[in-house]
Design a protein around this motif. Structure first.
Motif, PDB file in Angstrom:
ATOM      1  N   GLN A  11       0.848  -1.403   0.141  1.00 44.31           N
ATOM      2  CA  GLN A  11       0.038  -0.018  -0.092  1.00 44.31           C
ATOM      3  C   GLN A  11       0.998   1.173  -0.068  1.00 44.31           C
ATOM      4  O   GLN A  11       1.598   1.602   1.165  1.00 44.31           O
ATOM      5  N   ASN A  12       0.722   2.171  -1.249  1.00 43.38           N
ATOM      6  CA  ASN A  12       1.669   3.268  -1.096  1.00 43.38           C
ATOM      7  C   ASN A  12       3.256   2.938  -0.753  1.00 43.38           C
ATOM      8  O   ASN A  12       3.478   3.821  -0.104  1.00 43.38           O
ATOM      9  N   ARG A  14       6.790   3.446  -0.500  1.00 43.63           N
ATOM     10  CA  ARG A  14       7.896   4.467  -1.103  1.00 43.63           C
ATOM     11  C   ARG A  14       9.295   3.909  -0.537  1.00 43.63           C
ATOM     12  O   ARG A  14       9.266   3.633   0.732  1.00 43.63           O
ATOM     13  N   THR A  21      15.130   8.237  -4.481  1.00 47.16           N
ATOM     14  CA  THR A  21      14.159   7.439  -4.538  1.00 47.16           C
ATOM     15  C   THR A  21      13.857   6.501  -5.463  1.00 47.16           C
ATOM     16  O   THR A  21      13.840   6.696  -6.614  1.00 47.16           O
ATOM     17  N   HIS A  24       8.612   4.778  -5.884  1.00 46.56           N
ATOM     18  CA  HIS A  24       7.910   6.124  -5.753  1.00 46.56           C
ATOM     19  C   HIS A  24       6.549   5.847  -4.771  1.00 46.56           C
ATOM     20  O   HIS A  24       6.580   6.156  -3.798  1.00 46.56           O
ATOM     21  N   ASP A  25       5.485   5.144  -5.311  1.00 49.53           N
ATOM     22  CA  ASP A  25       4.493   4.998  -4.692  1.00 49.53           C
ATOM     23  C   ASP A  25       3.726   3.909  -5.061  1.00 49.53           C
ATOM     24  O   ASP A  25       2.704   3.791  -6.143  1.00 49.53           O
ATOM     25  N   SER A  27       1.576   0.364  -5.155  1.00 49.74           N
ATOM     26  CA  SER A  27       0.574  -0.355  -4.728  1.00 49.74           C
ATOM     27  C   SER A  27       0.169  -1.421  -5.514  1.00 49.74           C
ATOM     28  O   SER A  27       0.118  -1.491  -6.591  1.00 49.74           O
ATOM     29  N   SER A  61       8.027   4.833   3.522  1.00 54.73           N
ATOM     30  CA  SER A  61       6.705   5.009   4.095  1.00 54.73           C
ATOM     31  C   SER A  61       5.778   3.856   3.185  1.00 54.73           C
ATOM     32  O   SER A  61       6.355   3.367   2.237  1.00 54.73           O
ATOM     33  N   GLY A  62       4.549   3.739   3.690  1.00 58.63           N
ATOM     34  CA  GLY A  62       3.720   2.908   3.243  1.00 58.63           C
ATOM     35  C   GLY A  62       3.649   1.573   4.026  1.00 58.63           C
ATOM     36  O   GLY A  62       4.134   1.197   4.850  1.00 58.63           O
ATOM     37  N   GLU A 215       8.425   2.808 -10.616  1.00 59.25           N
ATOM     38  CA  GLU A 215       6.778   2.966 -10.707  1.00 59.25           C
ATOM     39  C   GLU A 215       6.179   1.675 -11.692  1.00 59.25           C
ATOM     40  O   GLU A 215       7.060   1.059 -12.381  1.00 59.25           O
TER      41      GLU A 215
END
Ligand code: ATP
Length: 352
Positions: A11-12, A14, A21, A24-25, A27, A61-62, A215
């Motif tokens: 879930q999201n 990073r 990075t 990135h994001d 899911s 994060s995530g 991504e």
């Protein structure tokens, strides 16, 4: 051996290394009992994603869930996953049986039971009777199967495979990938498989997640990715494709009429709207006929005879086309002027 197939959810997520990075994001969901491949060019973030799932890296994060349980900050040994590494990572001084039994004994199973289970594991991967051999006395493919057996006997919720075939030669790679897929379908375990090899991904996966620059570029079944690529990158990365500009003239139901360099053709519409677009044209979807004038003219610039097909390059006003022609009896010499035609299959509008 019981199956203990769990799901995987990101879930999201990073992941940064210092100011860089890598992911990135992200899911994604892996359904229990399926094999999902992370595919993409070098540096796209496949290994980082797998290492976060294994607990060898932690997300910046995530959240990460395995079998519905949040494992984001759990160390590797408290997650119910096992990993098969590129290098197999077998202990060279231990025979195959001891290699397979090692993880079971370390987790507290009495020696006799661990060895019984390990024997069963070797049987599963087709190595019954080979338990006494040292890794050096096995072929590369057999060593890889020992590594798979060692991971499987732990009955993890998820098996992680990091480029498991990269140390094998091309012929063996094809055989072992078939074996891994056959075993996964038979035992119905959940697997996350990392590779940069498109053919391998197409051959073994229920779902492929194509990654680019940290991504997801597109996710789908092998057929969905091949037949309905969402970008020129996917079109050329999954199989090969000529990306050709076109004009969508009309859309009627499931069909679209497109114009390519003046040649009209009907293709599956896939939600396209009239206007400028791009087509992914597979090299085998192009026909060539010698002709001085044509709606879509071209000129052969290169021809290579490859036994059961000829590879051509043809120059057109829309750029160079790469063509695979199975009719080897009638080779076209460089310089020949040709009419370029399109077959009904192997052509897709690239959704924008
Ligand atoms: P390959 O197919 O080459 O193994 P990959 O898709 O698995 O590539 P990753 O290993 O996940 O890619 O790396 C993604 C990006 O993150 C790369 O740009 C890499 O340089 C960077 N990266 C990975 N690990 C670290 C690290 N420990 N410190 C800094 N950067 C890292």
């Amino acid at each position: 051996m019981t199956t203990n197939a769990g799901s995987v959810t990101f879930q999201n997520v990073r992941k940064s290394f210092g100011s860089f990075t890598a992911i990135h994001d992200l899911s994604l969901t892996v359904e229990p009992g399926t094999l999902v491949t992370l595919l993409g060019p070098s540096g796209c973030g496949k290994t980082t994603t797998l290492r976060m799932l294994a607990g060898l890296e932690h997300p910046t994060s995530g959240r990460i869930l395995i079998g519905g349980k949040d494992v984001t900050m759990l160390p590797a040994n408290e997650r119910d996953v096992s990993m098969v590494f590129q290098s197999y990572a077998l202990f060279p001084h231990m025979n195959s049986l001891d290699n397979v039994a090692y993880g079971l004994e370390s987790s507290g199973l009495p020696r006799r039971q661990a060895r019984q289970k390990a024997e069963h594991g070797l049987e599963l991967v087709g190595l019954a009777g080979m338990g006494g051999r040292l890794p050096a006395e096995l072929s590369g493919g057999q060593q890889q199967r020992v590594a798979v057996a060692r991971a499987l006997v732990l009955e993890p919720q998820v098996l992680l495979l990091d480029e498991p075939l990269s140390n094998l030669d091309a012929r063996l790679r094809r055989r072992v990938r078939t074996e891994i897929r056959e075993l996964q379908q038979r035992l119905q375990f959940t697997a996350v498989y990392v590779t940069h090899d498109q053919d391998e991904a197409l051959a073994v996966s229920d779902q492929i997640i194509v990654m680019k620059d940290g991504e997801i570029a597109q996710q789908g079944s092998p057929r969905e990715l091949y037949e309905a690529p969402a970008s020129p990158f996917i079109a050329d990365f999954i199989g090969e494709a000529n990306v050709v500009p076109c004009e969508v003239i009309d859309v009627s139901g499931n069909e679209a009429t497109v114009s390519i360099e003046g040649l009209q053709h009907i293709v599956p519409a896939r939600g396209a709207r009239p206007g400028r677009n791009q087509l992914a044209v597979r090299p085998s979807a192009i026909t060539l006929e010698p002709a001085e004038t044509a709606a879509f003219p071209g000129r052969i610039s290169h021809a290579a005879y490859l036994g059961d097909h000829i590879e051509y390059e043809a120059e057109t006003s829309g750029g160079t086309l790469f063509i695979v022609d199975p009719s080897v009896d009638r080779p076209l010499a460089p310089g020949t002027r040709v009419a370029i035609g399109l077959k009904n299959r192997g052509i897709a509008i690239i959704a924008q």
